[in-house]
Design a protein around this motif. Structure first.
Motif, PDB file in Angstrom:
ATOM      1  N   HIS A 230       0.820  -1.202   0.000  1.00 24.06           N
ATOM      2  CA  HIS A 230       0.000   0.000   0.000  1.00 24.06           C
ATOM      3  C   HIS A 230       0.859   1.258   0.000  1.00 24.06           C
ATOM      4  O   HIS A 230       2.038   1.228   0.335  1.00 24.06           O
ATOM      5  CB  HIS A 230      -0.923   0.025   1.228  1.00 24.06           C
ATOM      6  N   THR A 231       0.242   2.343  -0.404  1.00 19.51           N
ATOM      7  CA  THR A 231       0.801   3.691  -0.264  1.00 19.51           C
ATOM      8  C   THR A 231      -0.281   4.550   0.371  1.00 19.51           C
ATOM      9  O   THR A 231      -1.405   4.081   0.622  1.00 19.51           O
ATOM     10  CB  THR A 231       1.185   4.295  -1.629  1.00 19.51           C
ATOM     11  N   GLY A 232       0.015   5.812   0.614  1.00 18.73           N
ATOM     12  CA  GLY A 232      -1.007   6.703   1.129  1.00 18.73           C
ATOM     13  C   GLY A 232      -2.199   6.804   0.191  1.00 18.73           C
ATOM     14  O   GLY A 232      -3.353   6.862   0.630  1.00 18.73           O
ATOM     15  N   ASP A 233      -1.942   6.823  -1.118  1.00 12.20           N
ATOM     16  CA  ASP A 233      -3.033   6.881  -2.087  1.00 12.20           C
ATOM     17  C   ASP A 233      -3.905   5.631  -1.999  1.00 12.20           C
ATOM     18  O   ASP A 233      -5.143   5.722  -2.050  1.00 12.20           O
ATOM     19  CB  ASP A 233      -2.470   7.015  -3.505  1.00 12.20           C
ATOM     20  N   VAL A 234      -3.291   4.481  -1.880  1.00 11.47           N
ATOM     21  CA  VAL A 234      -4.050   3.236  -1.783  1.00 11.47           C
ATOM     22  C   VAL A 234      -4.931   3.245  -0.538  1.00 11.47           C
ATOM     23  O   VAL A 234      -6.087   2.809  -0.574  1.00 11.47           O
ATOM     24  CB  VAL A 234      -3.109   2.019  -1.781  1.00 11.47           C
ATOM     25  N   LEU A 235      -4.395   3.753   0.570  1.00 11.14           N
ATOM     26  CA  LEU A 235      -5.191   3.823   1.795  1.00 11.14           C
ATOM     27  C   LEU A 235      -6.414   4.728   1.598  1.00 11.14           C
ATOM     28  O   LEU A 235      -7.503   4.428   2.088  1.00 11.14           O
ATOM     29  CB  LEU A 235      -4.345   4.336   2.952  1.00 11.14           C
ATOM     30  N   GLY A 236      -6.224   5.840   0.888  1.00  7.54           N
ATOM     31  CA  GLY A 236      -7.366   6.691   0.572  1.00  7.54           C
ATOM     32  C   GLY A 236      -8.385   5.968  -0.284  1.00  7.54           C
ATOM     33  O   GLY A 236      -9.597   6.084  -0.081  1.00  7.54           O
ATOM     34  N   GLY A 237      -7.885   5.193  -1.259  1.00  9.05           N
ATOM     35  CA  GLY A 237      -8.785   4.409  -2.099  1.00  9.05           C
ATOM     36  C   GLY A 237      -9.529   3.351  -1.307  1.00  9.05           C
ATOM     37  O   GLY A 237     -10.729   3.127  -1.521  1.00  9.05           O
ATOM     38  N   VAL A 238      -8.830   2.692  -0.381  1.00 16.30           N
ATOM     39  CA  VAL A 238      -9.472   1.680   0.465  1.00 16.30           C
ATOM     40  C   VAL A 238     -10.603   2.300   1.270  1.00 16.30           C
ATOM     41  O   VAL A 238     -11.703   1.737   1.386  1.00 16.30           O
ATOM     42  CB  VAL A 238      -8.427   1.032   1.399  1.00 16.30           C
ATOM     43  N   GLU A 239     -10.339   3.476   1.845  1.00 18.00           N
ATOM     44  CA  GLU A 239     -11.374   4.149   2.635  1.00 18.00           C
ATOM     45  C   GLU A 239     -12.602   4.432   1.778  1.00 18.00           C
ATOM     46  O   GLU A 239     -13.741   4.213   2.211  1.00 18.00           O
ATOM     47  CB  GLU A 239     -10.811   5.452   3.205  1.00 18.00           C
ATOM     48  N   GLN A 240     -12.383   4.903   0.558  1.00 16.69           N
ATOM     49  CA  GLN A 240     -13.504   5.262  -0.298  1.00 16.69           C
ATOM     50  C   GLN A 240     -14.304   4.046  -0.761  1.00 16.69           C
ATOM     51  O   GLN A 240     -15.542   4.073  -0.745  1.00 16.69           O
ATOM     52  CB  GLN A 240     -12.995   6.041  -1.510  1.00 16.69           C
ATOM     53  N   VAL A 241     -13.633   2.983  -1.162  1.00  9.54           N
ATOM     54  CA  VAL A 241     -14.382   1.824  -1.642  1.00  9.54           C
ATOM     55  C   VAL A 241     -15.090   1.119  -0.489  1.00  9.54           C
ATOM     56  O   VAL A 241     -16.158   0.526  -0.676  1.00  9.54           O
ATOM     57  CB  VAL A 241     -13.487   0.840  -2.432  1.00  9.54           C
ATOM     58  N   PHE A 242     -14.501   1.175   0.734  1.00 10.70           N
ATOM     59  CA  PHE A 242     -15.216   0.606   1.871  1.00 10.70           C
ATOM     60  C   PHE A 242     -16.490   1.398   2.131  1.00 10.70           C
ATOM     61  O   PHE A 242     -17.547   0.823   2.385  1.00 10.70           O
ATOM     62  CB  PHE A 242     -14.347   0.583   3.124  1.00 10.70           C
ATOM     63  N   GLU A 243     -16.382   2.716   2.080  1.00 11.77           N
ATOM     64  CA  GLU A 243     -17.565   3.562   2.279  1.00 11.77           C
ATOM     65  C   GLU A 243     -18.671   3.199   1.306  1.00 11.77           C
ATOM     66  O   GLU A 243     -19.828   2.994   1.705  1.00 11.77           O
ATOM     67  CB  GLU A 243     -17.202   5.034   2.086  1.00 11.77           C
ATOM     68  N   VAL A 244     -18.340   3.127   0.031  1.00  8.62           N
ATOM     69  CA  VAL A 244     -19.390   2.877  -0.957  1.00  8.62           C
ATOM     70  C   VAL A 244     -19.919   1.453  -0.818  1.00  8.62           C
ATOM     71  O   VAL A 244     -21.123   1.212  -0.981  1.00  8.62           O
ATOM     72  CB  VAL A 244     -18.876   3.159  -2.387  1.00  8.62           C
ATOM     73  N   GLY A 245     -19.052   0.490  -0.469  1.00  4.80           N
ATOM     74  CA  GLY A 245     -19.513  -0.869  -0.253  1.00  4.80           C
ATOM     75  C   GLY A 245     -20.447  -0.965   0.940  1.00  4.80           C
ATOM     76  O   GLY A 245     -21.462  -1.672   0.903  1.00  4.80           O
ATOM     77  N   PHE A 246     -20.114  -0.234   1.999  1.00  5.43           N
ATOM     78  CA  PHE A 246     -20.975  -0.220   3.182  1.00  5.43           C
ATOM     79  C   PHE A 246     -22.333   0.383   2.853  1.00  5.43           C
ATOM     80  O   PHE A 246     -23.381  -0.155   3.227  1.00  5.43           O
ATOM     81  CB  PHE A 246     -20.308   0.576   4.302  1.00  5.43           C
ATOM     82  N   LEU A 247     -22.327   1.504   2.155  1.00  7.58           N
ATOM     83  CA  LEU A 247     -23.583   2.155   1.804  1.00  7.58           C
ATOM     84  C   LEU A 247     -24.429   1.278   0.897  1.00  7.58           C
ATOM     85  O   LEU A 247     -25.668   1.196   1.052  1.00  7.58           O
ATOM     86  CB  LEU A 247     -23.320   3.501   1.137  1.00  7.58           C
ATOM     87  N   LEU A 248     -23.798   0.606  -0.051  1.00  8.91           N
ATOM     88  CA  LEU A 248     -24.545  -0.279  -0.952  1.00  8.91           C
ATOM     89  C   LEU A 248     -25.157  -1.446  -0.188  1.00  8.91           C
ATOM     90  O   LEU A 248     -26.324  -1.801  -0.386  1.00  8.91           O
ATOM     91  CB  LEU A 248     -23.621  -0.795  -2.060  1.00  8.91           C
TER      92      LEU A 248
END
Length: 255
Positions: A230-248
């Motif tokens: 991972h990098t900092g960018d990947v961690l940001g991406g992980v946060e975003q896809v988890f959010e959308v997965g949770f909402l879905l």
């Protein structure tokens, strides 16, 4: 004991300064590993952003339709963080999608310009969030926002602990310390992320966590395969896809 409390407060301030644009008092001193040590508080900071978005959504529902309220709620969250995680998602999509070698992918991720993959990822993720929130009852949408923001940050902390730092990712948004995130800090982050979940029906929580975990795991494993971790960018991406997965997941049972 008092000094310990002061140190924890410094770490919380550090987490807020790192993840948001909220005005905070300047720290009298700063040590390089404080951001890593502050990871335990990332879910609390996320919940603060989620709470702000939820308040805006509930207030906007009094004047406009669900779609307008959802758009305003997401927009306020983006403003509060300075699009910090969204930028990471876009850079990750561009890098993982556009490079042919690990080194080239990392170079693309460090480029401040956004490409086709990044634009598509942002449109898809932000559009899905708005669509789910718009069709959910206002109170359910507000609770989902609060929970998703906290859980998404916790997912990033878990990835920090379970996957290595990408070999050439030293120019990312987050730089690891030799010790990395400790197991106890991960457990604290998960505990902080858990409390909003008790406000939601258990079946919706289970569906939301499953949806978020699937998407976050898929992205983390893809990053590990393509760039070595991972990098900092990947961690940001992980946060975003988890959010959308949770909402879905949660939204499918609450709408």
């Amino acid at each position: 004991m008092l000094e310990r409390a002061r140190h924890e407060l410094r770490l919380l301030v550090c987490a807020i300064q790192f993840l948001t644009r909220a005005p905070m008092p300047a720290l009298s001193r700063f040590e390089p590993d404080w951001i890593t040590r502050a990871a335990r508080y990332f879910p609390l900071v996320g919940q603060g952003v989620g709470a702000l978005s939820a308040v805006i959504l509930l207030a906007a529902e009094q004047a406009w339709s669900g779609l307008v309220a959802a758009l305003l709620a997401i927009g306020v969250g983006v403003l509060a963080t300075g699009a910090f995680h969204e930028d990471g998602l876009a850079d990750t999509a561009d890098g993982l999608g556009g490079g042919q070698t690990a080194q080239r992918r990392l170079e693309i991720m460090k480029d401040s310009r956004i490409g086709t993959y990044g634009v598509c990822a942002l449109v898809l993720v932000l559009g899905l969030k708005i669509a789910v929130l718009a069709q959910a009852p206002a109170l359910s949408a507000a609770l989902m926002l609060l929970a998703a923001h906290g859980a998404g940050r916790a997912a990033a902390v878990v990835v920090m602990r379970l996957t290595p730092y990408a070999p050439s990712g030293d120019a990312g948004k987050w730089k690891p310390t030799p010790q990395g995130v400790r197991t106890g800090e991960v457990l604290l982050a998960l505990a902080f992320a858990a409390w909003p979940l008790v406000l939601m029906p258990p079946y919706a929580v289970a569906a939301g966590l499953a949806g978020g975990a699937v998407l976050a795991t898929a992205l983390a494993l893809t990053a590990k395969r393509l760039i070595g971790g991972h990098t900092g960018d990947v961690l940001g991406g992980v946060e975003q896809v988890f959010e959308v997965g949770f909402l879905l997941g949660a939204g499918a049972l609450l709408t």
